[in-house]
Write an enzyme that holds these catalytic residues in place. Structure first.
Site, PDB file in Angstrom:
ATOM      1  N   ASP A   1       0.804  -0.403  -6.401  1.00 46.76           N
ATOM      2  CA  ASP A   1       1.188  -0.789  -5.043  1.00 46.76           C
ATOM      3  C   ASP A   1       2.702  -1.015  -4.951  1.00 46.76           C
ATOM      4  O   ASP A   1       3.319  -1.542  -5.882  1.00 46.76           O
ATOM      5  CB  ASP A   1       0.446  -2.083  -4.686  1.00 46.76           C
ATOM      6  CG  ASP A   1       0.697  -2.520  -3.261  1.00 46.76           C
ATOM      7  OD1 ASP A   1       0.365  -1.747  -2.349  1.00 46.76           O
ATOM      8  OD2 ASP A   1       1.221  -3.631  -3.062  1.00 46.76           O
TER       9      ASP A   1
ATOM     10  N   GLU B   1       2.423   4.190  -5.280  1.00 42.66           N
ATOM     11  CA  GLU B   1       2.628   4.159  -3.836  1.00 42.66           C
ATOM     12  C   GLU B   1       4.124   4.240  -3.549  1.00 42.66           C
ATOM     13  O   GLU B   1       4.892   3.340  -3.912  1.00 42.66           O
ATOM     14  CB  GLU B   1       2.066   2.878  -3.213  1.00 42.66           C
ATOM     15  CG  GLU B   1       2.225   2.897  -1.693  1.00 42.66           C
ATOM     16  CD  GLU B   1       2.030   1.534  -1.030  1.00 42.66           C
ATOM     17  OE1 GLU B   1       1.626   1.525   0.132  1.00 42.66           O
ATOM     18  OE2 GLU B   1       2.287   0.495  -1.672  1.00 42.66           O
TER      19      GLU B   1
END
Lengths: 475, 475
Positions: free
Chosen positions: B331, B368
């Site tokens: 993330d 990401e």
């Protein structure tokens, strides 16, 4: 919708950016100008990328003057290279992006952003520099030159003898120009409007080009020695001409005192300065496999201390009195610190510049990066580059009219295909003006404005044919 | 000259490159195919950039088959990302360059080169992965879910209740889906052709999205705890479905055990894990200023050891039995390790992947990077990215037909302008097919083929509206 003859414009100049020397955390105002007859805009915004995450600011319309409507937006500088681009939202709903590559109806890439640079700035004088490059063996001989002995490597030439393009003459033909010879012709440079003199290497070496230095601590006696350099720089400074030298951070000559201390002597502290590939320290990495140019290993702390780090380093020594050089051009900067799995280039350029700042910040640091320079021109070390694809090559392709005259290569082959920066592309490509602009734009789009201004806009150099060789008469 | 309907082509696939897993020093053969009716070529060459210095090789014409003439050239891999491009010299003297951005009559930039990657390769299965993303709170409830207590932060929702888009419901509305619920529906995924399940975070947290982990060492009991994950992965593997988890390397939750140990306690070893900005360790840097998401400081050796380095790290723990995850999605990878003057991103991604290789090399690592991902996708760590400008955004712009239906933002404002990935561009741009191709090409040109194949080609994600919201009926 009208068809505008002008387009929205932004660049890094003071007209468009509130400071040329932003600091981290500083709020900078950036301004976009849009032709007054451009289709109506609903909004103008900036998109930045601090810490690689998008951040937007709104621009305010300032007003219209001289046919341009001005918009201004705030940007807080979060990274040392803080990229940003403009978004133009038309009343029609259409959007356009503006970055260093120009206008686009598609989203644009981070690398082509405009950029604010929060690294230490170059001196102001760099932006006004008109540079003249001198290859000391070939510019002028002083009266003293006749008294210099002919070195062991040299093939003596009289001053009016044609240049020999074939090895070994290519590197060893020796005309005996010297630094006092340059000094005696400084008024000629003043007359040309020159205010920056770039000397290719003046260190002792075993070639006419001296990129194979045998020491970095003295001026070649054949050029007049240390005293001649001191005289030259003093005389140049008196005339408002600054002087930069030329360092080979990628390699030394194989006669270099460091290399000679290390060769065949694994115990020598200088052993770690190079990439020896055998235990006996007799085999080593070199520039493009040329054994006379052993490659430096920048993982060596000892090399860093002697060469680029701190007040006693080579980099510092020549910037201080009595030599007082105004900066360095770095040879083969593109390969420096790079070998296979290793890339220490950023460390070398940052450390070199840091030492220069501590010694005399009123100096410049220009890197030879002959091809695409954008990756290394982040503003963290090099102030600019001696680079060809962003100006010289497009210019040749646009303006030259190849003569087709035969010439000899270094290994004695005759060629009739015009030389084009060593690229096997079949001679000089032919660009129209639009292609010239396209090539210049492509190779400058990734370079922050401030660094772009530090690039040498050379017509040619000691590594190229002369521009005039193929230039049409009217240019 | 004819106007060809096809163009010369090269990519990184096995048809065009002799190995997908080159090593440093390996000789690789690369092949270009040119339409048989293309204008005659005098020569085909490759230009590489080893150690940032040009190197050329000559291509040999192999022959013609199925309307294509094939050329092959050797390239020795000198750097871990070894870029190369093609030069086509026409009989007419015209030259063309071919790189990942396509054909050009102008010289091209290093960043857009094709690239051979000598970093460790991802597992073969990545290239065939058909991924299904599950946000565990929202996919399915097992019978056991009814027995889970409602956590202190939750706003309980019944399964058929509409999603609340406004804070705090946006983050705290709690449906109580769990891992056994996913397990019970695996055959549905098999029926869809899915062979890779991506779970957004399963760690205990204080939100429905769980990107604010309070620990990385156990599965949230609300999801069924460690045993439920073990059951899920086993059942998935039995069906040929691999499973990857989701780690927040940019930040933890403010309830995280490391952060709680450090907050207000300057003596705690975990103090160096975060960027505390006062001596009392009560103020700190966080994700976009959100205090519940304190940002990790990757200069900390202790953080590296606990989180990403070595067999006892968080990264390793979940790849080993009994959990046996098949990789990680990272993330906010784009911001990880980056703050102002600091950029440790490359170290974090390289170290993370190294630990994974040592634990189980048959795993993948996807980052990401919501916007331009090319700068971080060098093949040195991330196998690919969850990124929008190279596919999802152009696809929406090409195919969507905005409904204009109003919706609520997180802070409760009603909007009728269609949502477009949070960009204030006035809704969804309208691209034609050519613009779609242009945008995809622009944002993939800087990504090596092998890494590009690792990119998630998402239609949408948990961070976006559903593609179907604005998709025309026939899509």
């Amino acid at each position: 919708m009208t068809t505008p003859t002008l387009l929205p414009h932004h660049d890094g100049s003071p007209l468009h950016v509130s400071t040329q020397t932003p600091a981290l955390g500083e709020l900078v105002r950036v301004r976009l100008r849009v032709p007054a007859d451009y289709p109506a805009l609903r909004a103008v915004r900036t998109l930045s990328n601090p810490d690689h995450e998008p951040a937007w600011t709104e621009a305010t319309e300032l007003g219209t003057a001289d046919g341009w409507t001005w918009w201004e937006a705030p940007i807080v500088v979060r990274n040392r290279r803080h990229g940003y681009r403009w978004l133009l939202v038309h009343e029609s709903g259409r959007v356009e992006w503006l970055n260093q590559a120009g206008l686009s109806d598609l989203e644009t890439r981070d690398a082509d952003d405009f950029a604010l640079i929060a690294h230490p700035a170059p001196p102001e004088w760099m932006y006004d520099a008109v540079m003249y490059q001198v290859f000391p063996d070939r510019f002028a001989r002083s009266a003293a030159a006749d008294r210099h002995p002919t070195p062991d490597w040299a093939i003596p030439a009289t001053w009016d003898e044609p240049v020999d393009p074939v090895m070994p003459g290519r590197s060893q033909q020796f005309y005996g120009g010297d630094l006092d010879g340059i000094r005696e012709h400084l008024d000629h440079l003043v007359g040309l409007g020159v205010n920056l003199l770039y000397l290719t290497p003046f260190f002792p070496a075993a070639s006419n080009h001296r990129y194979d230095a045998s020491s970095f601590t003295s001026v070649d006696p054949l050029l007049g020695g240390d005293e001649a350099l001191i005289r030259l720089v003093e005389a140049a400074h008196e005339r408002g001409i600054r002087v930069i030298g030329d360092l080979t951070t990628n390699h030394s000559g194989d006669r270099h005192e460091w290399f000679q201390a290390a060769l065949g002597n694994p115990e020598a502290p200088e052993g770690e300065f190079y990439y020896f590939t055998d235990a006996a320290h007799t085999r080593y990495e070199s520039w493009l496999g040329t054994p006379t140019l052993p490659k430096f290993n920048w993982a060596s702390p000892g090399l860093r201390r002697r060469f680029i780090e701190g007040p006693d380093s080579v980099v510092a020594q020549w910037l201080k009195p009595p030599f007082s050089l105004d900066g360095w051009r770095i040879d083969v900067a593109n390969m420096t610190g790079r070998l296979g799995d290793v890339d220490l280039n950023a460390e070398v350029r940052q450390l070199t510049r840091q030492t220069m700042i501590e010694t005399n910040p009123d100096t410049i640091l220009i890197a030879e990066i002959t091809n695409d320079a954008s990756g290394d021109l982040t503003g963290d070390g090099w102030h600019g580059a001696m680079t060809y694809p962003s100006f010289a090559r497009p210019l040749w392709a646009w303006l030259c009219e190849p003569t087709g005259e035969p010439y000899l290569t270094g290994d004695g082959q005759e060629r009739t295909e015009p030389w084009f920066f060593g690229q096997p592309v079949g001679g000089i490509p032919r660009y129209d003006a639009r292609q010239f602009v396209g090539a210049v734009t492509r190779f400058t789009a990734g370079i922050p404005w401030r660094v772009r201004l530090g690039n040498m806009q050379t017509l040619d150099s000691h590594d190229t044919a002369r521009f005039a060789t193929n230039a049409p008469a009217e240019v």
